[in-house]
Design a protein around this motif. Structure first.
Motif, PDB file in Angstrom:
ATOM      1  N   MET A 125     -17.309  21.550 -32.705  1.00 35.00           N
ATOM      2  CA  MET A 125     -18.301  21.804 -31.655  1.00 35.00           C
ATOM      3  C   MET A 125     -17.860  22.977 -30.774  1.00 35.00           C
ATOM      4  N   GLY A 126     -17.105  23.900 -31.330  1.00 33.37           N
ATOM      5  CA  GLY A 126     -16.554  24.994 -30.536  1.00 33.37           C
ATOM      6  C   GLY A 126     -17.548  26.071 -30.172  1.00 33.37           C
ATOM      7  N   HIS A 127     -18.779  25.929 -30.608  1.00 30.63           N
ATOM      8  CA  HIS A 127     -19.842  26.874 -30.266  1.00 30.63           C
ATOM      9  C   HIS A 127     -21.018  26.029 -29.770  1.00 30.63           C
ATOM     10  N   ASP A 128     -22.158  26.629 -29.496  1.00 29.28           N
ATOM     11  CA  ASP A 128     -23.322  25.876 -29.012  1.00 29.28           C
ATOM     12  C   ASP A 128     -23.630  24.700 -29.943  1.00 29.28           C
ATOM     13  N   TYR A 236     -13.168  24.014 -38.005  1.00 28.74           N
ATOM     14  CA  TYR A 236     -13.532  24.537 -36.688  1.00 28.74           C
ATOM     15  C   TYR A 236     -14.717  25.471 -36.785  1.00 28.74           C
ATOM     16  N   THR A 237     -15.401  25.609 -35.662  1.00 26.46           N
ATOM     17  CA  THR A 237     -16.499  26.553 -35.516  1.00 26.46           C
ATOM     18  C   THR A 237     -16.026  27.665 -34.597  1.00 26.46           C
ATOM     19  N   PRO A 238     -16.091  28.920 -35.051  1.00 23.87           N
ATOM     20  CA  PRO A 238     -15.616  30.020 -34.196  1.00 23.87           C
ATOM     21  C   PRO A 238     -16.447  30.124 -32.919  1.00 23.87           C
ATOM     22  N   ARG A 239     -15.827  30.692 -31.892  1.00 23.56           N
ATOM     23  CA  ARG A 239     -16.519  30.869 -30.613  1.00 23.56           C
ATOM     24  C   ARG A 239     -17.580  31.953 -30.712  1.00 23.56           C
ATOM     25  N   TYR A 240     -17.400  32.888 -31.653  1.00 25.87           N
ATOM     26  CA  TYR A 240     -18.298  34.039 -31.731  1.00 25.87           C
ATOM     27  C   TYR A 240     -19.432  33.808 -32.721  1.00 25.87           C
ATOM     28  N   ALA A 241     -20.538  34.507 -32.501  1.00 30.45           N
ATOM     29  CA  ALA A 241     -21.629  34.563 -33.479  1.00 30.45           C
ATOM     30  C   ALA A 241     -21.985  36.035 -33.595  1.00 30.45           C
TER      31      ALA A 241
ATOM     32  N   GLY B  80     -12.404  21.313 -26.866  1.00 29.49           N
ATOM     33  CA  GLY B  80     -13.309  21.588 -27.987  1.00 29.49           C
ATOM     34  C   GLY B  80     -14.664  22.124 -27.562  1.00 29.49           C
ATOM     35  N   PHE B  82     -16.341  25.086 -25.653  1.00 34.11           N
ATOM     36  CA  PHE B  82     -16.240  26.411 -25.042  1.00 34.11           C
ATOM     37  C   PHE B  82     -14.878  26.603 -24.381  1.00 34.11           C
ATOM     38  N   SER B  86     -11.058  26.137 -30.412  1.00 34.72           N
ATOM     39  CA  SER B  86     -11.515  27.094 -31.429  1.00 34.72           C
ATOM     40  C   SER B  86     -10.668  28.353 -31.428  1.00 34.72           C
ATOM     41  N   GLU B  90      -8.919  29.981 -34.634  1.00 34.23           N
ATOM     42  CA  GLU B  90      -9.179  31.382 -35.003  1.00 34.23           C
ATOM     43  C   GLU B  90      -7.863  32.147 -35.155  1.00 34.23           C
ATOM     44  N   ALA B 131     -25.964  21.787 -25.734  1.00 35.78           N
ATOM     45  CA  ALA B 131     -25.005  22.473 -24.859  1.00 35.78           C
ATOM     46  C   ALA B 131     -24.932  23.926 -25.297  1.00 35.78           C
ATOM     47  N   ILE B 132     -25.175  24.832 -24.353  1.00 31.63           N
ATOM     48  CA  ILE B 132     -25.254  26.256 -24.686  1.00 31.63           C
ATOM     49  C   ILE B 132     -24.382  27.052 -23.717  1.00 31.63           C
ATOM     50  N   LEU B 138     -19.472  36.839 -26.663  1.00 34.06           N
ATOM     51  CA  LEU B 138     -19.114  36.609 -28.064  1.00 34.06           C
ATOM     52  C   LEU B 138     -20.319  36.403 -28.964  1.00 34.06           C
ATOM     53  N   LYS B 139     -21.519  36.603 -28.421  1.00 35.13           N
ATOM     54  CA  LYS B 139     -22.729  36.509 -29.259  1.00 35.13           C
ATOM     55  C   LYS B 139     -23.818  37.340 -28.600  1.00 35.13           C
ATOM     56  N   LEU B 143     -29.725  35.934 -29.370  1.00 37.37           N
ATOM     57  CA  LEU B 143     -29.484  34.615 -29.960  1.00 37.37           C
ATOM     58  C   LEU B 143     -29.565  33.525 -28.885  1.00 37.37           C
ATOM     59  N   ARG B 147     -32.139  30.364 -28.846  1.00 40.67           N
ATOM     60  CA  ARG B 147     -31.673  28.970 -28.723  1.00 40.67           C
ATOM     61  C   ARG B 147     -32.343  28.263 -27.549  1.00 40.67           C
TER      62      ARG B 147
END
Lengths: 245, 245
Positions: A125-128, A236-241, B80, B82, B86, B90, B131-132, B138-139, B143, B147
């Motif tokens: 859940m490391g990103h949205d 893991y899910t990266p923080r970046y998209a 975990g 934000f 992660s 990475e 949760a956003i 980083l994005k 996007l 969302r």
């Protein structure tokens, strides 16, 4: 009156403020398996009730608080996430008693199952992300399908509570179909059963490999986004998209 | 190596397992204000670093763990969500060192700011939610807009991290516009600043009444769904959704 979260099961995952409230309470109210976690002591009355009587349980707790008892309503996980906090406020609104509106009602958070599972898996859940209760007890199944599709389109990681019960065995199979369409079959999905308890079992596969039998009501299910990946034993899910999805 | 969550600020909202890890660590690694929360003691080295150097910080933590130190990487809230978990994975992937894959890396959850805020407000996340992170570090911002629209269409309650910074003052105003369109102007929005700290301040208004100045980087913002309502001093989202949205 306090509405407190006991976390997923491991007693070392309870906050000290919740431990303190329990040690000072005169009355503990909750679903049977959560009340069982509270040690008995003189001066403390345990009120354990069955599942699916949340409003009756909440009303009873409010009555006792109004009569001067130090009441703690206990939930597993976090009381604000698919647990007793909303039920208490629903009961408060339905009772329509002016005096009850002056009660000092506090919610004290706990570690919710989805984030306890996420921690054991790595950082999925490391990103949205979105959290969805897959039970259709209190909402139509069509709304759940719509939310799965939109969450997939948004690129959210997802955490699912109550993924599968005996009374609705086909729904989770349908959820997996929708997720394959919305997220792609190579997306990682993790099944976390009895998180933080002695029988904890965690399995990660792709959506293509996932079968409905991998989940039951004691399982939290976590689906990554398209960037979720493995490194060593971790997911893991990266923080970046990098792009707009 | 442990990656631990310190919760939102109140020391009584830390779990006992995290307190134990900190008491046994030889090295604490983290962003300056979070490391400041750790009491100094003989045998403990504090490594406090600035914001936006998460990968360097994570790599340093991995190096120390590989050299035999008992390292705790500290995050506010939940690592975990934000936060640092992660970033560590990475860094582990980018380092591409076989030996590091055998390191015992554990994530220990904490109370995340969104759920601490939710508890103080009542139970606004009592139904399905998203949760956003509103930061576009980083994005792409496009996007984030997508969302917000999809989460509104899904009828999710929403929690926003990093809603507004000096470097991007117009974006949160744009987010409020999108939310009014997607959720309706009468939907409740809560601004929770410095949750659980001495200067905590919580305000709930409708989306029509909300202004960008109500948020800054120390604020968690929570938007309800169309059923979110007030009862007494509390704001809650019912567990039920009577129709398909």
């Amino acid at each position: 009156m306090k509405i407190v979260g006991l976390g997923p099961g491991d007693e070392t995952m309870v906050t000290t403020q919740v431990q303190h409230v329990i040690s000072e309470a005169t009355d503990i109210v909750g679903y049977i398996p959560y009340v069982k976690r509270i040690p008995e002591r003189p001066g403390l009355t345990l009120h354990a009730t069955d599942n699916r009587v949340e409003i009756e349980r909440a009303t009873h707790a409010l009555e006792m608080a109004a009569s001067g008892k130090r009441v703690a309503v206990v939930s597993s996980g976090d009381p604000g996430v698919f647990a007793m906090a909303s039920a208490v406020f629903e009961a408060l609104e339905a009772a329509n008693k002016l005096a009850w509106l002056d009660l000092d009602i506090q919610v004290l958070p706990g570690i919710t199952a989805m984030l306890a599972a996420s921690a054991r898996i790595g950082a999925p859940m490391g990103h949205d992300f979105a959290a969805i209760n897959l039970s259709d007890n209190l909402k139509p199944w069509s709304l759940i399908e719509k939310r799965l599709r939109l969450a997939g389109e948004a690129g959210f990681a997802m955490g699912f509570y109550n993924p599968r019960s005996k009374s609705r065995p086909h729904q989770f199979a349908r959820a997996l179909e929708i997720l394959r369409e919305a997220c792609g079959g190579e997306t990682l999905i993790s099944f976390a059963r009895d998180v933080s308890k002695p029988d904890e079992r965690i399995t990660t596969v792709t959506l293509n490999e996932a079968t409905p039998e991998m989940a039951d009501m004691r399982t939290v299910v976590i689906v990554g986004n398209k960037d979720t990946r493995r490194v060593g034993a971790h997911v893991y899910t990266p923080r970046y998209a990098p792009d707009a999805g």
